[in-house]
Write a protein that holds these residues in place. Structure first.
Motif, PDB file in Angstrom:
ATOM      1  N   GLN A   1       0.854  -1.125   0.021  1.00 40.47           N
ATOM      2  CA  GLN A   1      -0.098  -0.016   0.018  1.00 40.47           C
ATOM      3  C   GLN A   1       0.861   1.101  -0.271  1.00 40.47           C
ATOM      4  O   GLN A   1       0.787   2.039  -0.664  1.00 40.47           O
ATOM      5  CB  GLN A   1      -0.991   0.229   1.215  1.00 40.47           C
ATOM      6  CG  GLN A   1      -1.977   1.130   1.367  1.00 40.47           C
ATOM      7  CD  GLN A   1      -2.950   1.183  -0.182  1.00 40.47           C
ATOM      8  OE1 GLN A   1      -3.366   0.123  -0.398  1.00 40.47           O
ATOM      9  NE2 GLN A   1      -2.949   2.142  -0.679  1.00 40.47           N
ATOM     10  N   ALA A   2       1.871   1.410   1.038  1.00 38.18           N
ATOM     11  CA  ALA A   2       2.810   2.201   0.799  1.00 38.18           C
ATOM     12  C   ALA A   2       3.371   2.646  -0.406  1.00 38.18           C
ATOM     13  O   ALA A   2       3.543   3.949  -0.923  1.00 38.18           O
ATOM     14  CB  ALA A   2       3.860   2.144   1.842  1.00 38.18           C
ATOM     15  N   ASN A   3       3.828   1.691  -1.327  1.00 39.85           N
ATOM     16  CA  ASN A   3       4.260   1.861  -2.652  1.00 39.85           C
ATOM     17  C   ASN A   3       3.141   2.188  -3.739  1.00 39.85           C
ATOM     18  O   ASN A   3       3.506   3.047  -4.684  1.00 39.85           O
ATOM     19  CB  ASN A   3       5.240   0.326  -3.087  1.00 39.85           C
ATOM     20  CG  ASN A   3       6.376   0.365  -2.434  1.00 39.85           C
ATOM     21  OD1 ASN A   3       7.245   1.248  -2.239  1.00 39.85           O
ATOM     22  ND2 ASN A   3       6.522  -0.760  -1.773  1.00 39.85           N
ATOM     23  N   LEU A   4       2.038   1.968  -3.593  1.00 33.37           N
ATOM     24  CA  LEU A   4       0.952   2.414  -4.427  1.00 33.37           C
ATOM     25  C   LEU A   4       0.827   3.649  -4.168  1.00 33.37           C
ATOM     26  O   LEU A   4       0.325   4.427  -5.260  1.00 33.37           O
ATOM     27  CB  LEU A   4      -0.349   1.342  -3.909  1.00 33.37           C
ATOM     28  CG  LEU A   4      -0.330   0.224  -4.464  1.00 33.37           C
ATOM     29  CD1 LEU A   4      -1.807  -0.717  -3.896  1.00 33.37           C
ATOM     30  CD2 LEU A   4      -0.356  -0.176  -5.951  1.00 33.37           C
ATOM     31  N   ASN A   5       0.914   4.456  -3.145  1.00 32.80           N
ATOM     32  CA  ASN A   5       0.520   5.622  -2.909  1.00 32.80           C
ATOM     33  C   ASN A   5       1.577   6.615  -3.875  1.00 32.80           C
ATOM     34  O   ASN A   5       1.227   7.846  -3.936  1.00 32.80           O
ATOM     35  CB  ASN A   5       0.815   5.992  -1.293  1.00 32.80           C
ATOM     36  CG  ASN A   5      -0.444   5.377  -0.621  1.00 32.80           C
ATOM     37  OD1 ASN A   5      -1.234   4.975  -0.801  1.00 32.80           O
ATOM     38  ND2 ASN A   5      -0.034   5.140   0.816  1.00 32.80           N
ATOM     39  N   ASN A   6       2.658   6.082  -4.212  1.00 28.22           N
ATOM     40  CA  ASN A   6       3.628   6.723  -4.931  1.00 28.22           C
ATOM     41  C   ASN A   6       3.766   6.471  -6.388  1.00 28.22           C
ATOM     42  O   ASN A   6       4.469   7.019  -7.132  1.00 28.22           O
ATOM     43  CB  ASN A   6       5.214   6.555  -4.311  1.00 28.22           C
ATOM     44  CG  ASN A   6       5.304   6.751  -3.039  1.00 28.22           C
ATOM     45  OD1 ASN A   6       4.785   7.981  -2.532  1.00 28.22           O
ATOM     46  ND2 ASN A   6       5.968   6.144  -2.084  1.00 28.22           N
TER      47      ASN A   6
ATOM     48  N   SER B   1      -2.394   6.001 -10.194  1.00 37.43           N
ATOM     49  CA  SER B   1      -3.306   5.193 -10.108  1.00 37.43           C
ATOM     50  C   SER B   1      -3.837   4.111 -11.157  1.00 37.43           C
ATOM     51  O   SER B   1      -3.861   2.893 -11.093  1.00 37.43           O
ATOM     52  CB  SER B   1      -4.645   6.026  -9.762  1.00 37.43           C
ATOM     53  OG  SER B   1      -5.067   6.819 -10.932  1.00 37.43           O
TER      54      SER B   1
ATOM     55  N   HIS C   1      -1.747   1.082 -10.573  1.00 37.63           N
ATOM     56  CA  HIS C   1      -1.885   0.208  -9.723  1.00 37.63           C
ATOM     57  C   HIS C   1      -2.227  -1.472  -9.815  1.00 37.63           C
ATOM     58  O   HIS C   1      -1.732  -2.058  -9.380  1.00 37.63           O
ATOM     59  CB  HIS C   1      -2.969   0.795  -8.944  1.00 37.63           C
ATOM     60  CG  HIS C   1      -2.735   1.998  -8.181  1.00 37.63           C
ATOM     61  ND1 HIS C   1      -3.374   2.592  -7.230  1.00 37.63           N
ATOM     62  CD2 HIS C   1      -1.706   2.879  -7.861  1.00 37.63           C
ATOM     63  CE1 HIS C   1      -2.846   3.780  -6.396  1.00 37.63           C
ATOM     64  NE2 HIS C   1      -1.790   4.013  -7.159  1.00 37.63           N
TER      65      HIS C   1
ATOM     66  N   LYS D   1       0.003  -4.167  -8.329  1.00 38.64           N
ATOM     67  CA  LYS D   1      -0.859  -5.540  -7.692  1.00 38.64           C
ATOM     68  C   LYS D   1      -0.566  -6.763  -8.153  1.00 38.64           C
ATOM     69  O   LYS D   1      -0.365  -7.979  -7.453  1.00 38.64           O
ATOM     70  CB  LYS D   1      -2.322  -4.913  -7.537  1.00 38.64           C
ATOM     71  CG  LYS D   1      -2.675  -3.813  -6.671  1.00 38.64           C
ATOM     72  CD  LYS D   1      -3.978  -3.604  -6.695  1.00 38.64           C
ATOM     73  CE  LYS D   1      -4.566  -2.387  -5.656  1.00 38.64           C
ATOM     74  NZ  LYS D   1      -5.784  -2.085  -5.694  1.00 38.64           N
TER      75      LYS D   1
ATOM     76  N   GLU E   1      11.145  -0.068  -2.302  1.00 38.13           N
ATOM     77  CA  GLU E   1      10.743   0.838  -3.096  1.00 38.13           C
ATOM     78  C   GLU E   1      11.433   0.481  -4.560  1.00 38.13           C
ATOM     79  O   GLU E   1      10.723   0.650  -5.652  1.00 38.13           O
ATOM     80  CB  GLU E   1      11.323   2.395  -2.738  1.00 38.13           C
ATOM     81  CG  GLU E   1      10.713   2.973  -1.479  1.00 38.13           C
ATOM     82  CD  GLU E   1      11.726   4.146  -1.101  1.00 38.13           C
ATOM     83  OE1 GLU E   1      12.138   4.687  -1.910  1.00 38.13           O
ATOM     84  OE2 GLU E   1      11.175   4.601   0.158  1.00 38.13           O
TER      85      GLU E   1
ATOM     86  N   SER F   1       9.271  -2.183  -5.925  1.00 40.60           N
ATOM     87  CA  SER F   1       7.983  -1.619  -6.586  1.00 40.60           C
ATOM     88  C   SER F   1       8.066  -1.276  -7.872  1.00 40.60           C
ATOM     89  O   SER F   1       7.339  -1.171  -8.737  1.00 40.60           O
ATOM     90  CB  SER F   1       7.434  -0.543  -5.352  1.00 40.60           C
ATOM     91  OG  SER F   1       6.117   0.293  -6.114  1.00 40.60           O
TER      92      SER F   1
END
Length: 964
Positions: free
Chosen positions: A3-8, A11, A14, A18, A40, A43
């Motif tokens: 989730q932390a990496n999705l924030n960066n 969208s 994503h 995933k 990081e 990701s």
């Protein structure tokens, strides 16, 4: 963590992260304390590469192995892949195990390389270099394993003549050869073996070629076949001789024969990047030396432009046919065009500039500004564009490990590529991409511009008129009429010259490509020639040159590709037969006509020295023949340039002589260095005193025109050699010789380098008769012997010669001591009557032997510029007389060695009046200017007796007044 990496992450990306994260989640659960930086990086990699996610999921051991070993964040050394794979294959027993082991090895390392590339832990150059090392290791180690198995089965291949075991040589071509392999490239290979023969050690013998063909097929299968474990590298063998129709493996002799008889232009481009990447490295190096002349021609190869344009047009047609405009490699402004720009200069000048004989584009581009005059900005922009395009290519290929350079059309894939390249949006990425590609387009167009149809239309009719003289069987009367209309001053003679060349055996035997090149340049040269005053005379000179270069038709391309060069050629041939003869004998000098800026803006002595040193540094010190050729090209090129400058009035007489003298000086310095190194390597250094080596305590003195900074075209060099060592001591090398012998041989070596005729001609003719005791004296004198001779034995004419003597090469400390000796000799007190008698007697003797009376007649009296009454020698003897008579009182008389500045000193000291000094200066310069023009037209120093009468009479009057 996910989730932390999705924030960066945008969208839209994503779903990709995933999905790929799920594939590796089970592996991640086995890892302890995952570093934040790695999370990081992972990701970013999983967003950019489905392939990495698949490999981590399919082979769970890869990720822990890479992390625990530290390989993921470390660069490899050049032999690391070889060592690792060799260890893996040491326990392999079957081909099936071999295929599996090498594939698993490749997948692990490929995953590591993509990870490092996408996170920028590795830059583009390091990534491509390591990919090439990986390919080298896979080919080398797999082949070694298969070779051992093959020898056990069929025996060891053995050379028929050498009786040595034979191993295969694998040439890596293209990006592999250049150590620039991309992330999902195939590998272009050529298989060769050194020598024909048969296998030994088996019941059934095989020809070496049969053995290596079987080995080659097994190697290709081991690398190329796709199994459950994937593939290693896709192998392309189509670059081998005769392509797919040729045998898979051939011998060195067959390889050499193919390129000599059948090698095509595109194969030269391919061979630029050829590298022995596996197999017998020693034999492979010999093969590359054999093939080098096919790739790099000794002469300037302007056919490169023509063939590159043809290749580019072929690719353009392919781009249009297949719609490849979105291809970062083949599309307009893409990687291929950057490669073309570098390659054209490599083929064009690589034969003469070793800096261009490099495979790696990233090493070639930075040297182009210095090597070929490319603007620094252009080189920088091409390098930046190349790195950006290669990074984009890698990001495209990292997605699925597929060999593609196509920009994606799916919006999500576009955003993924932009993200991998460090952009927030597709628009931002494409804007930068287009800027880089546009820079490449501009520089490519500047270099290899397509022919403009509109320009062809404008000149088409006129060119057809000229070509009709060549192609059509015109009646002589009609041909002469055409030439007369076009402006030739002697149309009948002009037609005779053209028809003679047209009917010559050389022309009739030309190959088609040479015929086409001749037809391309003829209209240009005929048109330019028709516009000069002495058009027919010039035509004869130009066609003589064409005759000389027909069999090296790349020079025809030079003239066709460079209209400015053609214009300069005609202009200069019109003005100077010497110039046209020089080019005819050495067409390689045509290269100097291309840039009128350098042609008419000669360098100073420091620039000349720097240029020559740089050229010599590229040649091995032990290759004396190549060093001698380099010196001769340098001299001839600069003689040509100074002649062009004088003909066009860009340089006045004094500057012309300066330039010619500087050229000789820097050449002499280089020759002394070369000869000194040859001698000291063989015998060691001579000893100045016991235990103190000379450094080098040797000088070359220039007399006459060289000493007076007044060289002309074709002047010989009056030289004297001086050393300052103990002649009774010996050199300190293994092969000791007496100092006196060393310096004598050094002098002989210098004369040999200067005097010897090579295919490039002679550097300078050397005259050593002014040394102490002339031809009967020692070739090299010690400074003490020289001083003793000048003080005790020298004739007055030898002291006259010393007035124009100066050091032109060698040791500056010894120079100071020589100048002290010279000053002491010239300052000796002299009795005026005796000096006057001896100078006048020598002058009369020279006039009677060398003056024009020996060849003149009453009907057409002539004047010899140098030796007749009122000529150059009268002025020189006047100057020398005044110096010897008055130097004791006026040391400024011997401060300089050129006549003009000595006359200036004589005027300042009131030894002659200002009017007399001015008359002598102007006459001296005028005589020399006419002499230069006579040389450039290949005429003697004799002119009509009616010319320059007032000037001659004025000089004669001053002579009579002074020499009373």
């Amino acid at each position: 963590m996910l989730q932390a990496n999705l924030n960066n992450l945008p969208s839209a990306l994503h779903p990709i992260l995933k999905h790929n994260w799920e594939q590796v989640s089970s592996v991640l659960e086995t890892l302890d304390n995952i570093p934040e930086q790695f999370a990081e990086d992972l990701s970013r990699v999983l967003t950019g590469s489905n392939f990495v996610a698949e490999q981590f999921g399919r082979s769970p051991e890869i990720l822990p192995s890479l992390l625990n070993s530290g390989d993921l964040y470390s660069s490899y050394h050049d032999n690391q892949y070889q060592e690792s794979l060799n260890n893996l294959l040491s326990v392999v027993e079957t081909e099936e195990q071999l295929h599996q082991a090498v594939r698993k090895f490749r997948q692990r390392e490929q995953t590591r390389l993509i990870f490092r590339d996408l996170t920028r832990a590795s830059d583009m150059r390091n990534t491509t270099r390591e990919l090439s090392w990986l390919a080298d290791a896979c080919v080398e180690q797999t082949m070694n394993w298969l070779y051992d198995q093959a020898c056990e089965r069929w025996g060891t291949p053995t050379g028929r003549h050498s009786r040595k075991p034979q191993r295969m040589v694998v040439l890596g071509m293209g990006k592999l050869g250049a150590n620039e392999l991309n992330l999902s490239s195939d590998i272009d290979l050529i298989f060769v073996y050194p020598e024909n023969g048969e296998t030994e050690g088996s019941k059934k013998c095989l020809d070496n070629q049969d053995f290596f063909i079987r080995l080659g097929k097994k190697l290709i299968q081991a690398l190329d076949n796709t199994t459950i474990d994937g593939f290693v590298f896709r192998v392309d063998m189509r670059l081998r001789p005769f392509g797919s129709a040729g045998p898979l493996v051939i011998s060195f002799d067959a390889m050499e024969g193919y390129y000599q008889e059948h090698g095509r232009e595109w194969e030269r481009y391919a061979m630029i990047k050829a590298r022995v990447m596996a197999g017998d490295q020693e034999a492979g190096a010999e093969l590359m030396q054999i093939l080098r002349p096919f790739v790099y021609r000794k002469y300037i190869d302007f056919s490169a432009f023509d063939s590159l344009r043809e290749m580019k047009e072929m690719i353009n047609r392919e781009v249009r046919r297949k719609g490849l405009n979105n291809n970062v490699k083949l599309g307009s402004g893409g990687i291929r065009e950057v490669e073309f720009i570098a390659q054209v200069f490599q083929l064009l000048r690589g034969g003469r500039d070793a800096r261009l004989q490099q495979r790696e584009l990233c090493k070639v581009l930075p040297v182009l500004p210095e090597a070929v005059g490319m603007p620094q900005q252009a080189s920088d922009e091409l390098m930046e564009a190349y790195e950006f395009l290669r990074n984009a290519e890698h990001a495209i290929q990292a997605v699925a490990d597929k060999q593609t350079q196509e920009l994606p059309i799916d919006e999500q894939e576009q955003l993924r590529l932009a993200y991998s390249m460090g952009f927030d949006s597709w628009e931002g990425f494409t804007e930068s991409l287009e800027n880089y590609r546009n820079n490449v387009r501009i520089h490519f167009a500047d270099l290899i511009a397509p022919s403009e149809e509109s320009e062809q239309d404008e000149q088409g009719c006129e060119d057809q008129t000229w070509l009709s003289l060549w192609n059509d069987d015109l009646e002589e009367e009609h041909a002469v009429e055409i030439l007369n209309e076009q402006g030739f001053d002697d149309a009948a003679k002009a037609w005779e010259l053209i028809d003679s060349l047209r009917q010559s055996r050389t022309v009739k035997m030309l190959q088609q490509i040479a015929q086409e090149r001749l037809l391309a340049v003829l209209p240009i040269l005929l048109r330019e020639t028709s516009q000069v005053e002495n058009s027919t005379e010039t035509l004869g000179r130009v066609l003589q040159l064409i005759q000389a270069i027909l069999r090296r038709s790349a020079y025809l391309v030079l003239l066709a590709e460079n209209p400015v060069a053609s214009q300069q050629l005609v202009k200069l041939c019109s003005a100077s037969n010497w110039f046209s003869e020089k080019l005819t004998k050495q067409p390689i000098l045509l290269d100097e006509l291309i840039d009128p800026n350098s042609l008419y803006s000669p360098p100073n002595k420091e620039q000349l020295n720097s240029e020559l040193r740089q050229q010599l540094l590229r040649i091995p010190e032990e290759d004396t023949e190549q060093l001698m050729d380099c010196l001769r090209y340098f001299k001839n090129a600069h003689s040509l340039k100074v002649a062009a400058s004088e003909i066009t009035g860009a340089l006045p007489l004094m500057k012309v002589s300066d330039y010619l003298t500087w050229t000789a000086e820097v050449i002499l310095e280089a020759v002394v260095d070369i000869a000194w190194k040859i001698m000291t390597e063989k015998h060691g250094s001579p000893q100045k005193s016991a235990g103190v080596p000379c450094n080098p305590d040797f000088i070359v003195l220039g007399y006459g025109k060289m000493g007076g900074i007044e060289l002309s075209y074709g002047s010989d060099l009056d030289l004297v050699f001086i050393h300052d060592s103990d002649p009774n001591l010996f050199t300190d090398g293994d092969k000791q010789i007496a100092n006196s012998v060393f310096f004598t041989r050094l002098g002989q070596k210098i004369i040999h380098i200067l005097n010897t005729f090579t295919t490039s001609g002679q550097l300078y003719e050397v005259d050593m008769r002014l040394r102490p005791s002339g031809n009967s004296g020692l070739l090299v004198s010690s400074l003490k012997s020289f001083s003793d001779y000048q003080n005790k034995e020298a004739w007055t004419w030898e002291h006259q010669a010393l007035v124009r003597a100066r050091m032109v090469a060698g040791d500056t400390q010894l120079q100071q001591r020589f100048e002290e000796v010279r000053a002491q000799i010239l300052s000796l007190p002299r009795e005026k009557g005796k000096l006057l008698e001896e100078v006048a007697e020598m002058r009369e003797k020279m006039r009677s032997h060398l003056g024009s009376k020996n060849s003149s007649n009453e009907e057409n009296p002539v004047f010899h510029l140098k030796h007749d009454r009122g000529g150059i020698v009268d002025i020189e003897f006047l100057v020398q007389y005044l110096t010897l008579l008055n130097a004791q009182q006026y040391p400024e008389l011997y401060e300089f060695t050129d006549n003009i500045r000595i006359l200036d000193a004589a005027e300042r000291t009131e030894l002659i009046s200002s009017e007399e000094a001015e008359t002598l200066r102007e006459a001296y310069k005028a005589y020399r200017a006419v002499g230069h023009r006579q040389t450039l037209q290949e005429r003697s120093n004799t002119i009509s007796d009616s010319e320059m009468k007032d000037m001659r009479q004025a000089v004669a009057c001053i002579w009579e007044k002074t020499m009373q």
